[in-house]
Design an enzyme around this catalytic site. Sequence first.
Site, PDB file in Angstrom:
ATOM      1  N   ARG A  86       6.272  59.547   1.464  1.00  0.00           N
ATOM      2  CA  ARG A  86       7.002  58.502   2.186  1.00  0.00           C
ATOM      3  C   ARG A  86       7.446  57.400   1.215  1.00  0.00           C
ATOM      4  NH1 ARG A  86       9.742  57.756   6.922  1.00  0.00           N
ATOM      5  NH2 ARG A  86       9.164  55.881   8.055  1.00  0.00           N
ATOM      6  N   THR A 376      17.803  63.089   9.063  1.00  0.00           N
ATOM      7  CA  THR A 376      16.575  63.857   8.844  1.00  0.00           C
ATOM      8  C   THR A 376      16.764  65.358   9.070  1.00  0.00           C
ATOM      9  OG1 THR A 376      15.372  61.883   9.501  1.00  0.00           O
ATOM     10  CG2 THR A 376      14.108  63.872   9.415  1.00  0.00           C
ATOM     11  N   ASP A 416      12.436  51.118   8.973  1.00  0.00           N
ATOM     12  CA  ASP A 416      11.404  51.605   9.912  1.00  0.00           C
ATOM     13  C   ASP A 416      10.245  50.614  10.047  1.00  0.00           C
ATOM     14  OD1 ASP A 416      12.699  53.865  10.703  1.00  0.00           O
ATOM     15  OD2 ASP A 416      11.380  55.294   9.719  1.00  0.00           O
ATOM     16  N   SER A 441       6.365  56.049  10.381  1.00  0.00           N
ATOM     17  CA  SER A 441       7.336  57.116  10.662  1.00  0.00           C
ATOM     18  C   SER A 441       6.991  57.803  11.981  1.00  0.00           C
ATOM     19  CB  SER A 441       7.268  58.132   9.523  1.00  0.00           C
ATOM     20  OG  SER A 441       7.976  59.295   9.841  1.00  0.00           O
ATOM     21  N   GLY A 463      15.096  63.326  14.377  1.00  0.00           N
ATOM     22  CA  GLY A 463      15.391  62.633  15.638  1.00  0.00           C
ATOM     23  C   GLY A 463      14.752  61.273  15.783  1.00  0.00           C
ATOM     24  N   GLY A 464      14.286  60.676  14.687  1.00  0.00           N
ATOM     25  CA  GLY A 464      13.662  59.351  14.800  1.00  0.00           C
ATOM     26  C   GLY A 464      12.458  59.415  15.741  1.00  0.00           C
TER      27      GLY A 464
HETATM   28  N1  GLU Z   1      13.064  57.331   9.723  1.00  0.00           N
HETATM   29  C1  GLU Z   1      12.605  58.175  10.755  1.00  0.00           C
HETATM   30  C2  GLU Z   1      11.108  58.379  10.659  1.00  0.00           C
HETATM   31  O1  GLU Z   1      10.587  58.453   9.603  1.00  0.00           O
HETATM   32  C3  GLU Z   1      13.277  59.498  10.776  1.00  0.00           C
HETATM   33  C4  GLU Z   1      14.713  59.344  11.097  1.00  0.00           C
HETATM   34  C5  GLU Z   1      15.277  60.471  11.897  1.00  0.00           C
HETATM   35  O2  GLU Z   1      14.610  61.446  12.191  1.00  0.00           O
HETATM   36  O3  GLU Z   1      16.449  60.360  12.249  1.00  0.00           O
HETATM   37  O4  GLU Z   1      10.492  58.484  11.633  1.00  0.00           O
END
Ligand code: GLU
Length: 562
Positions: A86, A376, A416, A441, A463-464
């Site tokens: 990370r 991602t 994040d 994350s 997908g965040g």
């Molecule tokens: N930054 C996000 C995370 O680490 C991932 C972003 C995404 O999946 O679009 O949870």
Amino acid sequence: MSAVFHIILFFLFLDSAYAGAVVTANPLATKVGIDILRKGGNVVDAGVGIQYILGLVEPQSSGLGGGSFAIFYHKKSDELYAIDGREKAPKRIPDNFFEQYRGSRQGFFKLVTNPASVGVPGTPLLLEEMHAKFGKLDWSELHHKPISLAREGFPISPRLNILVARDKFLKNNVDAKRYFFSKLNENFIPKNVGVILNNPSYADVLAQFRDQGISTTFYNGKIMSNLLSDLKKTAGTNFLHPDDFKNYAIVFRKPLCGFYRDFRVCSMGPPSSGAATILQILGILENYELAKFEKNSPELIHLISEATYLSFLDRNSYLGDPDFVNVPISQMLDKNYLKQRARSISLFKKIENASPGKFKNVSQKAYYTDHSMNSTTHFVIIDKWGNALSMTSSVESAFGSRIMSQGFILNNQLTDFAFRHKDDNGIKLQNSLEPGKRPLSSMSPTIIFDKDNNLFALLGSPGGKNIISYVLQTIVRLIDFDFNPEIAVKEPRFVNTGRGLVLEKDKFSIEVIDRLKKIGHYDLKEKRLFSGIHVIKVKKDEIQTYIETGVDPRREGMALIE
Ligand code: GLU
């Protein structure tokens, strides 16, 4: 690309011709992965080649300028590793720096495209260290194909083209403008689908990795200094310094595992919220016989949505980088606590205003919600020795900070972090920005074992924060409903990240929506939900073992088994 579904029989394991199985978000990456396995490489070797290719052909999603998490199962030693690559915040960043960007979408994007959102990338070092510890093939061999593809070029895919066309900020970066756009009269227009993109700078970077290694070039030498000077040239504030790169380290953590029915589910613990939240939701759902519900019935959607909502209350209050804050994981996953949470759910009425759990020896933490954008990528690999790799890799937003350096995109992963440092009562947030800290994350690379400790499934998604719902629902479909992975990944999605239920657009009937509203989801929304779930499932019956794959039709992935 349509999903590919394969079955192979157990005897192939014993056949030297069997190489393994790969599912990634891009056919070129899948092919390179399979080639490496065919040459006698293992999942780690294939992971290196795949990540190099994905960084090239899917620059919106992941790459050398980003971070990643990998869950690696080493069959011979029966050990499981959670490898943490990370991004980290720079040492010189003031801990209240993000406050000024708080509260508006405009402010958020001002920070996204500012060098201040770039964390020290972890993906390159993760690849090097993972290979040094566990790889089989010679390091240099993993570089041939990615270098030649970068030099000779690859065709722009429809998804890459759409994301370039939609992006408002990419053109502001000189290198990105030159790379992704063509000049037509006085205008710059996105290069078309199928146009060949060459990336000689990326090829040069990989050649340096091949010849001199990654730590000496990316975390010390010339690549690092070029990167820092590109950041300095970009409008905004840069806090990154050579020391941040020199001090960056990959952490080999223990995966966070828990039992769900007869299965052991292992995923990424803090600094990801993935495993803790998924295991909490599963722990609540375990109190119900889900298989008795009709699939995609309003009652099942409601139940999963409520369990997810309750678990997000704890996620958003208690989780953060374990190297900086105490996280009450064992209390959060206590079966009795989760049983109580399950009891608070009614099948007929949505909960209004629940609170996060109360845990011993930790003060009640402030609740915050974070932003997350859709980029991602996730890939899964198994090899003929029975090793497995499930890896999620990211630059955060699509095209990260939109800053391009030496042929790759730099992340904006630091967005994040919570944009507030302390809450109204002066309590520091668990996920507040601090120098050297990793932002929380949701990435959830997952490996599941059956009750006899056999590999059962590998999965994950981009997908965040929605990753948690995507992965959770796929686990439920694989375990409770015994779906094959191809069907499990196609099924309609719904998500809840603590801000109400969201259904995948045009996938649910009026009757289902009406019933959900009657139960109390008055403000439910319908949206396009871009998961990119990739699955390998190992299925056994009395006489044979099958390998099945699932490729999310919402992205451009491909599976291969050989
Ligand atoms: N930054 C996000 C995370 O680490 C991932 C972003 C995404 O999946 O679009 O949870």
